[in-house]
Design a protein around this motif. Structure first.
Motif, PDB file in Angstrom:
ATOM      1  N   PRO A  10       0.811  -1.229   0.000  1.00 24.65           N
ATOM      2  CA  PRO A  10       0.000   0.000   0.000  1.00 24.65           C
ATOM      3  C   PRO A  10       0.841   1.274   0.000  1.00 24.65           C
ATOM      4  CG  PRO A  10      -0.904  -1.594   1.543  1.00 24.65           C
ATOM      5  CD  PRO A  10       0.416  -2.135   1.105  1.00 24.65           C
TER       6      PRO A  10
ATOM      7  N   ASP B 106       2.439   1.601  -3.523  1.00 26.19           N
ATOM      8  CA  ASP B 106       1.434   1.984  -4.516  1.00 26.19           C
ATOM      9  C   ASP B 106       1.054   3.458  -4.382  1.00 26.19           C
ATOM     10  OD1 ASP B 106       1.413  -0.544  -5.563  1.00 26.19           O
ATOM     11  OD2 ASP B 106      -0.394  -1.202  -4.512  1.00 26.19           O
ATOM     12  N   GLU B 107       0.984   3.926  -3.146  1.00 29.66           N
ATOM     13  CA  GLU B 107       0.619   5.326  -2.918  1.00 29.66           C
ATOM     14  C   GLU B 107       1.684   6.265  -3.493  1.00 29.66           C
ATOM     15  OE1 GLU B 107      -0.441   8.403   0.760  1.00 29.66           O
ATOM     16  OE2 GLU B 107      -0.007   6.285   1.178  1.00 29.66           O
TER      17      GLU B 107
END
Length: 344
Positions: A47, A50-51
């Motif tokens: 996460p 990806d951010e």
């Protein structure tokens, strides 16, 4: 006719650097835009990765992500941390390289954890008893086809107590690395001692001198002293990890002190400001050759897989350059070059 560069996958340990995951991801993103032959495998908290990727320009076809939520912090003891966190990003990345999912590993995290993860997942090259951490440092002269202003010193911390046999292996490994990365066909290799005479130094250095003097295919030039390090008398300087680490910290300290003194003088005196203005081109040159970000990182030599240890303070440019160095070492079969040198 020159063919296309070999396609190489580099596993990046995204977690654990001083600047956190973002700079490592940015470096991999930069690499994806600059080097079409390199695929970046980002190992870390998906996460978070990806951010960061969502907010920056990158080539998605040249980047993939492998989730590893845990990581080893800079202040943690490597052995204890890896035992508690077997799925930490550096351990997972090393395992992926060992399993063939990637060709090399780049990490800006805890050095000890990186070396230990490699010891657990990689194999030592036949003829190598101990791995060595090498690093480059700026010198007066330039060398090789690239007119490289850096020389190599090893070991700087991986093997604190090196035997004569270890020092010989370090010399061969350092020579192979300098040939491949700096395109220096005949790098001058020297032992660090307290005198240039063959009999100077502790017994292990004297014995290593004798062995290296008889080795074919190695441009061994004898002993050098500490004063020869910044002069660039040798292209590769060989020592044990304790002495090498002391030298490395001293070189870093001298650079920082020189730059701080220049800044102080500039603020305190009009005369100094005028003088520094006249020397500005020379100061810029000093900044350029001491800029560790341009060479990316330090190789851990001796394993059958490539590991480039980037500085903990590395930002995107340094990470991208570390990836390029790792890819070059893979494409030029650094491990094979070391093994051939040892067989001689």
């Amino acid at each position: 006719m020159v063919g296309k560069p070999q396609q190489v996958t580099i596993a990046f340990d995204v977690m654990g650097s001083d600047h956190g995951p973002a700079e490592v991801v940015r470096g991999a993103a930069q690499l994806s835009l600059e080097s079409p032959h390199i695929h970046a495998l980002l190992v870390g908290d998906r996460p978070v990765i990806d951010e960061v990727l969502a907010g920056i320009k990158h080539n998605g076809e040249r980047i993939s992500v492998h989730h590893a939520a845990d990581f080893v912090g800079m202040d943690e003891k490597p052995g204890e941390a890896l035992a508690r966190k077997p799925e930490s990003s550096v351990a997972v990345a090393a395992r992926l390289v060992a399993e063939g999912e990637a060709h090399a590993l780049v990490s800006a995290g805890n050095t000890g954890a990186g070396v230990l993860a490699c010891k657990r997942h990689f194999q030592l090259i036949p003829g190598v008893r101990r791995a060595a951490l090498a690093t480059v440092y700026p010198t007066r002269g330039v060398r090789g086809a690239k007119q490289d202003p850096f020389s190599l010193i090893l070991d700087v911390g991986a093997t604190v107590e090196a035997t004569a046999e270890d020092l010989v292996a370090f010399a061969v490994m350092g020579s192979a690395y300098a040939r491949i990365i700096s395109r220096n066909e005949q790098p001058k290799v020297a032992l660090l001692s307290n005198g240039v005479e063959p009999q100077k130094g502790p017994p292990r250095v004297v014995e290593a001198h004798q062995r290296l003097s008889q080795m074919k295919g190695l441009n061994f030039t004898g002993n050098v002293e500490g004063i020869d390090i910044p002069r660039g008398t040798a292209d590769v300087i060989v020592t044990d990890g304790f002495v090498g680490n002391v030298c490395l910290k001293m070189l870093e300290g001298v650079h920082d002190t020189v730059m701080e003194l220049a800044q102080y003088a500039y603020k305190e005196s009009l005369r100094w400001r005028a003088g520094l203005a006249m020397l500005s081109s020379g100061i810029e040159r000093l900044k350029d050759i001491t800029d560790w970000e341009q060479y990316g990182g330090a190789p851990i030599l001796g394993f059958d897989r490539i590991f480039i240890k980037a500085h903990g303070r590395s930002k995107a440019r340094a990470i991208a350059n570390a990836g390029k160095v790792a890819a070059k070492a893979v494409a030029n079969e650094l491990g094979t070059a070391i093994q051939e040198g040892l067989s001689r």
